[in-house]
Design an enzyme around this catalytic site. Sequence first.
Site, PDB file in Angstrom:
ATOM      1  N   LEU A   1       0.830  -1.221   0.000  1.00 10.47           N
ATOM      2  CA  LEU A   1       0.000   0.000   0.000  1.00 10.47           C
ATOM      3  C   LEU A   1       0.859   1.263   0.000  1.00 10.47           C
ATOM      4  CD1 LEU A   1       0.119   1.398   3.034  1.00 10.47           C
ATOM      5  CD2 LEU A   1      -1.434  -0.440   3.615  1.00 10.47           C
ATOM      6  N   LYS A   2       0.257   2.337  -0.532  1.00 13.49           N
ATOM      7  CA  LYS A   2       0.937   3.636  -0.524  1.00 13.49           C
ATOM      8  C   LYS A   2       0.238   4.522   0.490  1.00 13.49           C
ATOM      9  CE  LYS A   2      -0.055   4.397  -4.936  1.00 13.49           C
ATOM     10  NZ  LYS A   2      -0.634   3.120  -5.343  1.00 13.49           N
TER      11      LYS A   2
ATOM     12  N   CYS B   1       9.489   4.070   3.751  1.00 19.24           N
ATOM     13  CA  CYS B   1       9.825   2.804   3.081  1.00 19.24           C
ATOM     14  C   CYS B   1      11.037   2.867   2.150  1.00 19.24           C
ATOM     15  CB  CYS B   1       8.607   2.316   2.312  1.00 19.24           C
ATOM     16  SG  CYS B   1       7.280   1.841   3.434  1.00 19.24           S
TER      17      CYS B   1
HETATM   18  P1  NAD Z   1       4.424   2.384  12.160  1.00 19.34           P
HETATM   19  O1  NAD Z   1       5.645   2.845  12.856  1.00 19.34           O
HETATM   20  O2  NAD Z   1       3.433   3.366  11.651  1.00 19.34           O
HETATM   21  O3  NAD Z   1       3.646   1.339  13.073  1.00 19.34           O
HETATM   22  C1  NAD Z   1       4.257   0.286  13.775  1.00 19.34           C
HETATM   23  C2  NAD Z   1       3.468   0.075  15.050  1.00 19.34           C
HETATM   24  O4  NAD Z   1       3.931  -1.109  15.717  1.00 19.34           O
HETATM   25  C3  NAD Z   1       3.632   1.204  16.074  1.00 19.34           C
HETATM   26  O5  NAD Z   1       2.357   1.727  16.405  1.00 19.34           O
HETATM   27  C4  NAD Z   1       4.289   0.526  17.286  1.00 19.34           C
HETATM   28  O6  NAD Z   1       3.875   1.073  18.515  1.00 19.34           O
HETATM   29  C5  NAD Z   1       3.823  -0.898  17.103  1.00 19.34           C
HETATM   30  N1  NAD Z   1       4.610  -1.906  17.820  1.00 19.34           N
HETATM   31  C6  NAD Z   1       5.956  -2.026  17.958  1.00 19.34           C
HETATM   32  N2  NAD Z   1       6.268  -3.112  18.696  1.00 19.34           N
HETATM   33  C7  NAD Z   1       5.095  -3.709  19.009  1.00 19.34           C
HETATM   34  C8  NAD Z   1       4.759  -4.881  19.758  1.00 19.34           C
HETATM   35  N3  NAD Z   1       5.678  -5.646  20.309  1.00 19.34           N
HETATM   36  N4  NAD Z   1       3.449  -5.192  19.904  1.00 19.34           N
HETATM   37  C9  NAD Z   1       2.502  -4.406  19.351  1.00 19.34           C
HETATM   38  N5  NAD Z   1       2.761  -3.292  18.635  1.00 19.34           N
HETATM   39  C10 NAD Z   1       4.039  -2.955  18.471  1.00 19.34           C
HETATM   40  O7  NAD Z   1       4.968   1.479  10.948  1.00 19.34           O
HETATM   41  P2  NAD Z   1       4.278   1.229   9.521  1.00 19.34           P
HETATM   42  O8  NAD Z   1       4.540   2.391   8.629  1.00 19.34           O
HETATM   43  O9  NAD Z   1       2.900   0.751   9.735  1.00 19.34           O
HETATM   44  O10 NAD Z   1       5.189   0.015   8.990  1.00 19.34           O
HETATM   45  C11 NAD Z   1       5.081  -1.289   9.521  1.00 19.34           C
HETATM   46  C12 NAD Z   1       5.836  -2.230   8.596  1.00 19.34           C
HETATM   47  O11 NAD Z   1       5.209  -2.255   7.305  1.00 19.34           O
HETATM   48  C13 NAD Z   1       7.287  -1.832   8.327  1.00 19.34           C
HETATM   49  O12 NAD Z   1       8.066  -2.993   8.190  1.00 19.34           O
HETATM   50  C14 NAD Z   1       7.198  -1.089   7.017  1.00 19.34           C
HETATM   51  O13 NAD Z   1       8.410  -1.148   6.302  1.00 19.34           O
HETATM   52  C15 NAD Z   1       6.135  -1.878   6.295  1.00 19.34           C
HETATM   53  N6  NAD Z   1       5.406  -1.111   5.270  1.00 19.34           N
HETATM   54  C16 NAD Z   1       5.066   0.177   5.487  1.00 19.34           C
HETATM   55  C17 NAD Z   1       4.343   0.868   4.507  1.00 19.34           C
HETATM   56  C18 NAD Z   1       3.957   2.321   4.705  1.00 19.34           C
HETATM   57  O14 NAD Z   1       3.580   2.950   3.722  1.00 19.34           O
HETATM   58  N7  NAD Z   1       4.037   2.863   5.895  1.00 19.34           N
HETATM   59  C19 NAD Z   1       3.978   0.224   3.314  1.00 19.34           C
HETATM   60  C20 NAD Z   1       4.330  -1.111   3.144  1.00 19.34           C
HETATM   61  C21 NAD Z   1       5.036  -1.773   4.128  1.00 19.34           C
END
Ligand code: NAD
Length: 441
Positions: A156-157, A266
Amino acid sequence: MKISVVGSGYVGLVTGTCFAETGVTVTCVDIDEKKISDLKKGIIPIYEPGLDDMVKRNVEKGRLFFTTSLKESLAGADVLFIAVGTPPDEDGSADLKYVLGVAREIGMHLDHYMVVVTKSTVPVGTSHKVKKALQDELNKRKVSQQFDVASNPEFLKEGNAIEDFLKPDRIVCGIESDEAKTTLEKLYKPFVLNGHPILFMDIASSELTKYAANAMLATKISFMNDIASLCELVGADVNWVRKGIGSDSRIGNKFIYPGAGYGGSCFPKDVKAIIRTSDEYGHSLQILKSVEAVNDKQKEVLFHKINNHFNGNLKGKKIALWGLSFKPNTDDMREAPALVIINLLLEAGAKVCAYDPVAMEESERRIGHIIEYAKSGEEAVKDADALLLVTEWSEFRILDYPMLKKQMKNKVIVDGRNIYEPEEMRENGFTYYCIGRKPVA
Ligand code: NAD
């Protein structure tokens, strides 16, 4: 079907909410107590178009729940998605402490068969580490409990996350058992009715697909930024070059817009991580090392343009910045070009006054009041010596020239996204710099 989504950030919250939309019962888990208590009150921690309404609707229908207790979310769950952050470690590799922490916690409580799916972006081999970490905890408890791991990277974007999740170009699943395949097929069926495929593959290929996809997109951006720099030197117009190459179906017209450099949560970290993985295997990814170097340079381009305009003397100059988030329709400022530009401007002695439609709170949280914040684009340009357009929010697209002429001290605009017309700038008496096109002096 019942699922648990661990990590309720951009990916976890959107994933959980979109699954709930299809009738699945979803529990979103996060360790951030404030985030969960806000979500329970209907306060959405991120800006993502359409997410508020969808969360509200599914909470009201009794399909979407929030908790800080992973253990509680496991009760009766068929699938658990790990969607926690994987920030870069000091050496650029993905830090897996959150992912493996979740795996261990599952192992401490698991008491029925479940598919544990890694949705976070993780290097090849991580799903097996997840399996081992979980199994080690089961062994400590002397519990014999079957489970499967799977990899399901997310594409997703931000800013278009819901649409991307509901209507994905493809869904990639790395599996190693028929049971995991059947479960994921069932769960994702509502999202592929439009004919887009679910690609089942081995876990290593699935994990690498995500990095390869982001690396390819980052490559397109850096390639175009590099070509834009050459355009400026030889007097070509990058808009024509872009159209010229983009109409070749082998190249395609998407993601070839030059700008102020890629940012966000990302591309920068994923490019670093795939470089690091490859280095570990003794293969240097030369193309991606250059992609990264070009991007670092590109984030400084807007600063150099304005610095050159003032002959290297920005001391005391007021520079207005339009846009702080790394791209429109999000408040995310992770690795945003605006942060690099702000630092360089302040180092050069300029005063910065910024306006962003949604990222001002996030900016205050990140950098505090080292810059001034304006309540509108108009307020930001008041008495400004120059305006820098950093993020192409829709509201910046049509310029109110009379307002700018009235408010600004100097009629100078640096357009980091090539959204304005040089001809209009000339007619209105502005000095105009853009990317890969001739300036209007
Ligand atoms: P984010 O930082 O917005 O959210 C991560 C969440 O995980 C936080 O709210 C944090 O408090 C929580 N967390 C950490 N440890 C935890 C635990 N032990 N138990 C429960 N919650 C916990 O991150 P994001 O942007 O959602 O990205 C998450 C993953 O998805 C990453 O690996 C990222 O590379 C990948 N990703 C992100 C996107 C994007 O556009 N943001 C798109 C594709 C993939």
